[in-house]
Design an enzyme around this catalytic site. Structure first.
Site, PDB file in Angstrom:
ATOM      1  CG  ASP A  29      53.151  46.277  24.561  1.00  0.00           C
ATOM      2  OD1 ASP A  29      52.895  45.060  23.930  1.00  0.00           O
ATOM      3  OD2 ASP A  29      52.928  47.199  24.114  1.00  0.00           O
ATOM      4  N   GLY A  30      55.551  43.779  24.075  1.00  0.00           N
ATOM      5  CA  GLY A  30      56.577  43.513  23.211  1.00  0.00           C
ATOM      6  C   GLY A  30      56.697  42.107  22.727  1.00  0.00           C
ATOM      7  CG  ASN A  31      55.709  39.135  25.576  1.00  0.00           C
ATOM      8  OD1 ASN A  31      56.662  39.586  26.068  1.00  0.00           O
ATOM      9  ND2 ASN A  31      54.751  38.407  26.536  1.00  0.00           N
ATOM     10  NE  ARG A  33      55.419  45.509  19.686  1.00  0.00           N
ATOM     11  CZ  ARG A  33      55.597  46.582  20.317  1.00  0.00           C
ATOM     12  NH1 ARG A  33      56.045  47.561  20.072  1.00  0.00           N
ATOM     13  NH2 ARG A  33      55.010  46.514  21.705  1.00  0.00           N
ATOM     14  CG  HIS A  46      52.825  35.626  24.442  1.00  0.00           C
ATOM     15  ND1 HIS A  46      52.735  36.932  24.978  1.00  0.00           N
ATOM     16  CD2 HIS A  46      51.993  35.209  23.573  1.00  0.00           C
ATOM     17  CE1 HIS A  46      52.114  37.359  24.190  1.00  0.00           C
ATOM     18  NE2 HIS A  46      51.235  36.493  23.480  1.00  0.00           N
ATOM     19  CB  SER A  74      44.136  43.503  29.097  1.00  0.00           C
ATOM     20  OG  SER A  74      43.850  43.329  28.053  1.00  0.00           O
ATOM     21  CD1 TRP A  78      38.346  38.475  28.033  1.00  0.00           C
ATOM     22  CD2 TRP A  78      39.232  36.369  27.459  1.00  0.00           C
ATOM     23  NE1 TRP A  78      38.621  37.608  29.103  1.00  0.00           N
ATOM     24  CE2 TRP A  78      38.905  36.246  28.772  1.00  0.00           C
ATOM     25  CE3 TRP A  78      39.320  35.067  26.973  1.00  0.00           C
ATOM     26  CZ2 TRP A  78      39.193  35.322  29.842  1.00  0.00           C
ATOM     27  CZ3 TRP A  78      39.728  33.843  27.904  1.00  0.00           C
ATOM     28  CH2 TRP A  78      39.639  34.021  29.164  1.00  0.00           C
ATOM     29  NE  ARG A  80      46.678  40.161  22.570  1.00  0.00           N
ATOM     30  CZ  ARG A  80      47.912  40.598  22.792  1.00  0.00           C
ATOM     31  NH1 ARG A  80      49.038  39.742  22.778  1.00  0.00           N
ATOM     32  NH2 ARG A  80      48.056  41.821  22.865  1.00  0.00           N
ATOM     33  CG  LEU A 140      57.601  40.329  45.461  1.00  0.00           C
ATOM     34  CD1 LEU A 140      57.972  41.838  45.286  1.00  0.00           C
ATOM     35  CD2 LEU A 140      58.622  39.657  44.418  1.00  0.00           C
ATOM     36  NE  ARG A 194      52.547  49.752  26.645  1.00  0.00           N
ATOM     37  CZ  ARG A 194      51.045  49.347  26.405  1.00  0.00           C
ATOM     38  NH1 ARG A 194      50.339  50.206  27.171  1.00  0.00           N
ATOM     39  NH2 ARG A 194      50.644  48.832  25.512  1.00  0.00           N
ATOM     40  CG  LEU A 201      48.188  54.801  31.661  1.00  0.00           C
ATOM     41  CD1 LEU A 201      47.529  55.677  32.642  1.00  0.00           C
ATOM     42  CD2 LEU A 201      49.394  54.558  32.304  1.00  0.00           C
TER      43      LEU A 201
HETATM   44  C1  FPP Z   1      51.770  41.884  25.697  1.00  0.00           C
HETATM   45  O1  FPP Z   1      52.671  41.570  24.435  1.00  0.00           O
HETATM   46  C2  FPP Z   1      51.898  40.744  26.403  1.00  0.00           C
HETATM   47  C3  FPP Z   1      50.623  40.098  26.695  1.00  0.00           C
HETATM   48  C4  FPP Z   1      49.487  40.267  26.435  1.00  0.00           C
HETATM   49  C5  FPP Z   1      51.024  38.847  27.550  1.00  0.00           C
HETATM   50  C6  FPP Z   1      52.075  38.821  28.753  1.00  0.00           C
HETATM   51  C7  FPP Z   1      52.278  37.571  29.282  1.00  0.00           C
HETATM   52  C8  FPP Z   1      53.618  37.300  29.492  1.00  0.00           C
HETATM   53  C9  FPP Z   1      54.704  37.855  29.656  1.00  0.00           C
HETATM   54  C10 FPP Z   1      53.913  35.576  29.955  1.00  0.00           C
HETATM   55  C11 FPP Z   1      53.198  35.097  30.974  1.00  0.00           C
HETATM   56  C12 FPP Z   1      53.190  35.969  32.234  1.00  0.00           C
HETATM   57  C13 FPP Z   1      53.312  35.384  33.324  1.00  0.00           C
HETATM   58  C14 FPP Z   1      53.049  36.108  34.787  1.00  0.00           C
HETATM   59  C15 FPP Z   1      53.756  33.960  33.643  1.00  0.00           C
HETATM   60  P1  FPP Z   1      51.906  41.588  23.095  1.00  0.00           P
HETATM   61  O2  FPP Z   1      51.703  40.209  22.725  1.00  0.00           O
HETATM   62  O3  FPP Z   1      50.886  42.658  22.889  1.00  0.00           O
HETATM   63  O4  FPP Z   1      53.349  42.302  22.141  1.00  0.00           O
HETATM   64  P2  FPP Z   1      53.255  42.874  20.952  1.00  0.00           P
HETATM   65  O5  FPP Z   1      52.772  44.252  21.056  1.00  0.00           O
HETATM   66  O6  FPP Z   1      54.433  42.958  20.345  1.00  0.00           O
HETATM   67  O7  FPP Z   1      52.361  42.378  20.047  1.00  0.00           O
END
Ligand code: FPP
Length: 252
Positions: A29-31, A33, A46, A74, A78, A80, A140, A194, A201
């Site tokens: 999480d956090g991409n 922000r 992302h 998740s 969808w 988003r 792995l 997380r 969760l």
């Molecule tokens: C949640 O952060 C992140 C996601 C919904 C996407 C995760 C995807 C990746 C890390 C990249 C691709 C993955 C692979 C396996 C190659 P958010 O967007 O909800 O962040 P926020 O809470 O800051 O808005």
């Protein structure tokens, strides 16, 4: 008597953890922000998050991790904006395309958990190609959750369970793997991490994490590095897992 057999069970559990390695699951999480804080579009976060995935996958075996499950998309994602969903799906396909060769070389087996019927056919084809090509890997087991909902998985397994006599936990876990979009069999989660500062969760591996140790960090996923993963694993190893029993020191 019951106490001592419980402790034998705990010792066995620790022993099997040592021999079979850890199952670590991560809610990345956090991409968004992270990107917004830099004045960039969310997809930029992302993309940086995919680089964190590469780092973590490479480091995992050296930390004793043999199964790694990553929450990439998740079933609720969808909701988003279409542009973000499209970009995420593209990123996942790109990851599979660019990483498959490296995974074969490093003994990493990739499998995808989650629904496939709502994914674009070219992504499903890429998943199937990668799963087949990396199947012999034993260093792995990398499981990527795409269009995944733990509650939906449990529901599907529960529907299959109605036709199963003598249902027990182990059988239900098998049903979850077979009918609940669970991919190939995997052990229960030992450590669930997380990032991003939230403490939820989010419908991820609810059955499989029944006794998982939880580790929350404020670090945004794109900043999460090998040192952070090592620190989480260190903290996990320092915790005493009792699985409902009492601490060893308290047994008289
Ligand atoms: C949640 O952060 C992140 C996601 C919904 C996407 C995760 C995807 C990746 C890390 C990249 C691709 C993955 C692979 C396996 C190659 P958010 O967007 O909800 O962040 P926020 O809470 O800051 O808005």
């Amino acid at each position: 008597m019951i106490q001592s057999s419980l402790h034998i069970h705990l010792a066995d559990k620790k022993q099997s953890e040592v021999s079979s390695g850890l199952h670590v699951a991560i809610i990345m999480d956090g991409n968004g922000r992270w990107a917004t804080a830099r004045g960039k579009a969310r997809i930029f976060g992302h993309r940086a998050g995919a680089d964190s995935v590469r780092r973590v996958v490479e480091a995992a075996p050296s930390l004793g991790i043999t199964t790694l499950t990553l929450y990439a998309f998740s079933s609720d994602n969808w909701k988003r904006p279409t542009a973000e969903v499209t970009a995420l799906m593209r990123l996942l396909r790109l990851y599979l395309r660019t990483e498959t060769e490296k995974c074969i070389k490093n003994g990493v087996r990739i499998s995808v958990i989650g629904r496939r019927d709502r994914l674009a056919p070219h992504l499903v084809a890429a998943i199937e190609r990668t799963e087949k090509a990396t199947a012999p890997g034993i260093t792995l087991h990398l499981r990527i959750a795409i269009d995944y909902s733990s509650r939906d998985s449990i529901l599907r397994a529960a529907m299959a369970a109605t036709a199963t006599p003598h249902l027990c936990r182990e059988t239900f876990s098998e049903l979850l793997t077979e009918f609940g979009h669970g991919g190939s069999p995997a052990p229960d989660v030992d450590l669930l991490i997380r990032t991003g500062g939230e403490h939820r969760l989010s419908d991820f591996l609810l059955w499989e994490s029944a006794y998982a140790e939880l580790f929350f960090t404020k670090r945004m996923w794109p900043d999460f590095g090998v040192d952070d993963l090592a620190a989480a694993v260190d903290e996990f190893r320092a915790r005493e897992r009792r699985f409902g029993a009492v601490p060893t020191a308290m047994v008289v």
